[in-house]
Design an enzyme around this catalytic site. Structure first.
Site, PDB file in Angstrom:
ATOM      1  N   GLY A  13       0.814  -1.213   0.000  1.00  0.00           N
ATOM      2  CA  GLY A  13       0.000   0.000   0.000  1.00  0.00           C
ATOM      3  C   GLY A  13       0.842   1.254   0.000  1.00  0.00           C
ATOM      4  N   GLY A  14       2.013   1.205  -0.653  1.00  0.00           N
ATOM      5  CA  GLY A  14       2.795   2.419  -0.880  1.00  0.00           C
ATOM      6  C   GLY A  14       2.239   3.110  -2.127  1.00  0.00           C
ATOM      7  CB  SER A  15       3.151   6.108  -4.095  1.00  0.00           C
ATOM      8  OG  SER A  15       4.491   5.973  -3.815  1.00  0.00           O
ATOM      9  CB  ALA A  16       4.162   1.068  -6.361  1.00  0.00           C
ATOM     10  CE  LYS A  39      10.917  17.858 -10.419  1.00  0.00           C
ATOM     11  NZ  LYS A  39      11.189  16.460 -10.081  1.00  0.00           N
ATOM     12  CD  GLU A  76      16.270  14.368 -15.121  1.00  0.00           C
ATOM     13  OE1 GLU A  76      15.091  14.749 -15.098  1.00  0.00           O
ATOM     14  OE2 GLU A  76      17.195  15.029 -15.613  1.00  0.00           O
TER      15      GLU A  76
HETATM   16  C1  LIG Z   1      16.464   7.465  -1.862  1.00  0.00           C
HETATM   17  C2  LIG Z   1      15.236   7.389  -2.727  1.00  0.00           C
HETATM   18  C3  LIG Z   1      14.665   8.554  -3.228  1.00  0.00           C
HETATM   19  C4  LIG Z   1      13.552   8.487  -4.074  1.00  0.00           C
HETATM   20  N1  LIG Z   1      13.038   9.632  -4.601  1.00  0.00           N
HETATM   21  C5  LIG Z   1      12.030   9.553  -5.486  1.00  0.00           C
HETATM   22  C6  LIG Z   1      11.483  10.723  -6.094  1.00  0.00           C
HETATM   23  O1  LIG Z   1      11.874  11.854  -5.811  1.00  0.00           O
HETATM   24  N2  LIG Z   1      10.479  10.565  -6.977  1.00  0.00           N
HETATM   25  C7  LIG Z   1       9.970   9.330  -7.287  1.00  0.00           C
HETATM   26  O2  LIG Z   1       9.084   9.247  -8.142  1.00  0.00           O
HETATM   27  N3  LIG Z   1      10.421   8.238  -6.692  1.00  0.00           N
HETATM   28  C8  LIG Z   1      11.437   8.306  -5.814  1.00  0.00           C
HETATM   29  N4  LIG Z   1      11.879   7.175  -5.213  1.00  0.00           N
HETATM   30  C9  LIG Z   1      11.169   5.924  -5.437  1.00  0.00           C
HETATM   31  C10 LIG Z   1       9.974   5.843  -4.467  1.00  0.00           C
HETATM   32  O3  LIG Z   1      10.382   5.203  -3.302  1.00  0.00           O
HETATM   33  C11 LIG Z   1       8.837   5.101  -5.112  1.00  0.00           C
HETATM   34  O4  LIG Z   1       8.471   5.779  -6.290  1.00  0.00           O
HETATM   35  C12 LIG Z   1       7.539   5.080  -4.353  1.00  0.00           C
HETATM   36  O5  LIG Z   1       7.657   5.437  -3.024  1.00  0.00           O
HETATM   37  C13 LIG Z   1       6.868   3.731  -4.479  1.00  0.00           C
HETATM   38  O6  LIG Z   1       7.296   2.848  -3.504  1.00  0.00           O
HETATM   39  P1  LIG Z   1       6.600   1.427  -3.450  1.00  0.00           P
HETATM   40  O7  LIG Z   1       5.138   1.601  -3.253  1.00  0.00           O
HETATM   41  O8  LIG Z   1       7.060   0.617  -4.588  1.00  0.00           O
HETATM   42  O9  LIG Z   1       7.272   0.806  -2.138  1.00  0.00           O
HETATM   43  P2  LIG Z   1       6.980   1.074  -0.578  1.00  0.00           P
HETATM   44  O10 LIG Z   1       6.630   2.490  -0.291  1.00  0.00           O
HETATM   45  O11 LIG Z   1       8.146   0.484   0.130  1.00  0.00           O
HETATM   46  O12 LIG Z   1       5.688   0.193  -0.272  1.00  0.00           O
HETATM   47  C14 LIG Z   1       5.757  -1.196  -0.110  1.00  0.00           C
HETATM   48  C15 LIG Z   1       4.445  -1.673   0.445  1.00  0.00           C
HETATM   49  O13 LIG Z   1       4.470  -3.098   0.513  1.00  0.00           O
HETATM   50  C16 LIG Z   1       4.081  -3.514   1.802  1.00  0.00           C
HETATM   51  N5  LIG Z   1       4.748  -4.779   2.092  1.00  0.00           N
HETATM   52  C17 LIG Z   1       6.055  -5.098   1.925  1.00  0.00           C
HETATM   53  N6  LIG Z   1       6.267  -6.361   2.336  1.00  0.00           N
HETATM   54  C18 LIG Z   1       5.085  -6.837   2.754  1.00  0.00           C
HETATM   55  C19 LIG Z   1       4.659  -8.077   3.328  1.00  0.00           C
HETATM   56  N7  LIG Z   1       5.528  -9.081   3.546  1.00  0.00           N
HETATM   57  N8  LIG Z   1       3.359  -8.215   3.670  1.00  0.00           N
HETATM   58  C20 LIG Z   1       2.466  -7.225   3.459  1.00  0.00           C
HETATM   59  N9  LIG Z   1       2.802  -6.032   2.929  1.00  0.00           N
HETATM   60  C21 LIG Z   1       4.095  -5.846   2.603  1.00  0.00           C
HETATM   61  C22 LIG Z   1       4.515  -2.383   2.718  1.00  0.00           C
HETATM   62  O14 LIG Z   1       3.809  -2.396   3.938  1.00  0.00           O
HETATM   63  C23 LIG Z   1       4.149  -1.183   1.858  1.00  0.00           C
HETATM   64  O15 LIG Z   1       2.778  -0.877   1.994  1.00  0.00           O
HETATM   65  C24 LIG Z   1      12.988   7.230  -4.366  1.00  0.00           C
HETATM   66  C25 LIG Z   1      13.531   6.064  -3.817  1.00  0.00           C
HETATM   67  C26 LIG Z   1      14.660   6.129  -3.022  1.00  0.00           C
HETATM   68  C27 LIG Z   1      15.238   4.866  -2.474  1.00  0.00           C
END
Ligand SMILES: Cc1cc2nc3c(=O)[nH]c(=O)nc-3n(C[C@H](O)[C@H](O)[C@H](O)COP(=O)(O)OP(=O)(O)OC[C@H]3O[C@@H](n4cnc5c(N)ncnc54)[C@H](O)[C@@H]3O)c2cc1C
Length: 509
Positions: free
Chosen positions: A25-28, A90, A344
């Site tokens: 439930g992150g932004s992805a 931005k 970027e």
């Molecule tokens: C240093 C850094 C800077 C960044 N800056 C940018 C930026 O400026 N712009 C940009 O577009 N992107 C940026 N990103 C990328 C950014 O992190 C992602 O675009 C965005 O936050 C999506 O993350 P996500 O949802 O994939 O992962 P996460 O936010 O990590 O979400 C993962 C989800 O999966 C769940 N989960 C994981 N394991 C389990 C499990 N076993 N059981 C149940 N649930 C689970 C977690 O609870 C969470 O809800 C950056 C990344 C890094 C590392």
């Protein structure tokens, strides 16, 4: 948005997809769930996330793809989004990079254009002076967010992007997803059952066993399904990109103006972002652990940013992508599918492409995707990842600002991947967008020639066939720039634009 090829009628289709389980439930996860639900309302979409694990909490800059997707494709109310997510605007990136004091990269066109009355495209005239080439660039130079329209109101149009605090974005998207019929559960995955390259069930710590027709792996860097369960190979980008960590800190804004851009500043062993929230300034030093220890990177960040008041935190990442992002009944999105690096701010845009191409694949196959559609999806998503890698490689390869071991290593060892030919042509012919377009590899071409030229001309990368412009040509060039500058001078700052949209009289059109 690039369209996918037509489905192959000879390829055998899967059973119809009626239910989707999004793990994460992150932004992805939220953007994928919302996009699927809005584009296929009859799908049953459930997001399972773990409050025990939480979200990554970084990802705060977007590109112009983001507002367009939210407001146009998903039809999200601007009023609600601005109130709940509290973004600032931005217009691009200010680079403290290469030999110039600074240059700006925007989401418009600076170099893929030719001013009226000139025989050559703008890049040939911008060797010495590359300011005021586009409206967005002229606005950023003057700390303005938008031009001024009737009644002194900001003209919030065009190719703008956002800075948004990650937790506000996630909270806002979850509220909207719930209202759109997405179901939510808070649970932690314990075991994944898989057979014949497919996931068959997810076992959660609560004891719940969940199944679905399609699983979206949005579990972040853990890549629980695509990586751990299905063991899809990971293609590392370590031949082009050497950074693997970031140390992050920030401070409460006092009297600093809110800049309408992200700053990307060259550091000894990498680079540092500055992201502008309304009440908080966020700095993050992206570095290579081959060249500096965590403690020394933190010390450099703090020495250059004495205002930092939060405890610095280190985030580790690996740059690369899974070979295929759609394997059997699992599609990975976000950090679970791959990650390049923060320069970027490409990740949210890539999540949007992945979500839309997936929704489009389901539409094209009436919910019964076949192997051919999966292969097309994997091809286009893979090309998009590799293009981002190569685009960022240009940033590292040609940055001559510092002579540290890290930057020397980047200049000597960075591979330009599929864009080597484009660079070769540039070296020979110069910043001619029409000719360079011939060297673009397969679509989607997210950045086009414009993106590459913005970096090459911005960093004053040498080319052989210089154009010796006449005095008359330079007068014409400067007249165009003055016209652009005049409009920007009367623009409104981020602060003024935020105040304007919060007045009761403001109406979003
Ligand atoms: C240093 C850094 C800077 C960044 N800056 C940018 C930026 O400026 N712009 C940009 O577009 N992107 C940026 N990103 C990328 C950014 O992190 C992602 O675009 C965005 O936050 C999506 O993350 P996500 O949802 O994939 O992962 P996460 O936010 O990590 O979400 C993962 C989800 O999966 C769940 N989960 C994981 N394991 C389990 C499990 N076993 N059981 C149940 N649930 C689970 C977690 O609870 C969470 O809800 C950056 C990344 C890094 C590392």
């Amino acid at each position: 948005m690039v369209s996918l090829p037509d489905p192959d009628p000879s390829s055998s289709a899967s059973p119809e997809i009626r239910s989707v389980l999004v793990l994460g439930g992150g932004s992805a996860g939220l953007l994928a769930a919302l996009t699927l639900k809005r584009m296929h309302p009859s799908l049953a979409v459930t997001v399972v996330h773990s409050s025990e694990i939480g979200t990554i909490g970084v990802g705060e800059g977007t590109t112009a793809v983001f507002p367009a997707h939210l407001f146009e494709t998903l039809g999200i109310s601007k009023e609600e989004f601005y109130t709940e997510a509290q973004p600032t605007w931005k217009q691009g990136i200010r680079f403290l990079w290469g030999p110039r004091d600074e240059f700006f990269y925007d989401f418009e066109f600076q170099y893929d254009q030719q001013f009226q009355g000139l025989p050559k495209p703008t890049g040939y005239y911008a060797r010495m002076e590359c300011t005021d080439l586009s409206q967005a660039c002229a606005l950023m130079q003057r700390n303005k967010a938008f031009t001024t329209g009737p009644l002194g109101k900001p003209v919030i149009k065009g190719q703008y992007a956002f800075h948004i605090e990650n937790h506000r974005l996630v909270t806002c998207l979850e509220t909207i997803a719930r209202r759109n019929g997405v179901e939510f559960a808070d649970d932690t995955l314990d075991r994944t059952m898989a057979a014949d390259g497919q996931v068959t069930a997810l076992h959660f710590k609560s004891g719940e066993i969940r199944t679905a027709d399609l699983y979206i792996d949005a579990s972040g860097f853990r890549a629980e399904l695509i990586g751990k369960a299905l063991e899809e190979p990971f293609n590392s980008f370590s031949g082009s990109l050497f950074c693997d960590r970031a140390v992050i800190g920030g401070w409460e804004r006092t009297d600093e103006p809110i800049a309408p851009y992200t700053t990307a500043e060259t550091m000894d062993h990498g680079w540092c972002w500055q992201i502008e929230h309304e009440t908080f300034i966020n700095r993050g030093y992206v570095y290579s652990s081959q060249f500096v220890s965590d403690a020394d990177a933190e010390a450099e960040l703090l020495a250059k940013n004495p205002k930092i008041s939060t405890t610095p935190r280190i985030v580790k990442f690996r740059s690369g992508r899974y070979e295929r992002n759609w394997v059997g009944n699992v599609v990975a999105v976000g950090n679970a599918s791959g990650f390049v690096e923060p320069l970027e701010a490409t990740a949210l845009a890539q999540i949007i492409y992945e979500s839309r191409w997936l929704a489009e694949s389901l539409r094209r196959t009436a919910g019964k995707p076949d192997d051919a559609m999966r292969a097309s999806y994997n091809r286009i998503v893979g090309i998009a990842w590799d293009e981002i890698r190569d685009f960022l490689a240009f940033h590292y390869k040609f940055n001559t600002r510092l002579e540290t071991p890290f930057w020397k290593h980047c200049r000597e060892n960075t591979s330009l991947g599929n864009y080597e030919d484009l660079y070769r042509l540039y070296r020979e012919l110069g910043p001619n967008p029409a000719l360079l377009a011939q060297a673009l590899p397969a679509r989607p071409n997210i950045y086009g020639v414009e993106g590459f030229l913005a970096m090459l001309v911005g960093m004053q990368v040498h080319y052989d066939r210089l154009h010796l412009a006449s005095g008359g040509e330079m007068d014409t060039f400067n007249r165009h720039r003055q016209g652009i500058a005049a409009k920007a001078k009367n623009g409104l700052s981020v602060r003024e634009a935020l105040d304007a949209i919060r007045r009761p009289s403001w109406q979003w059109t």
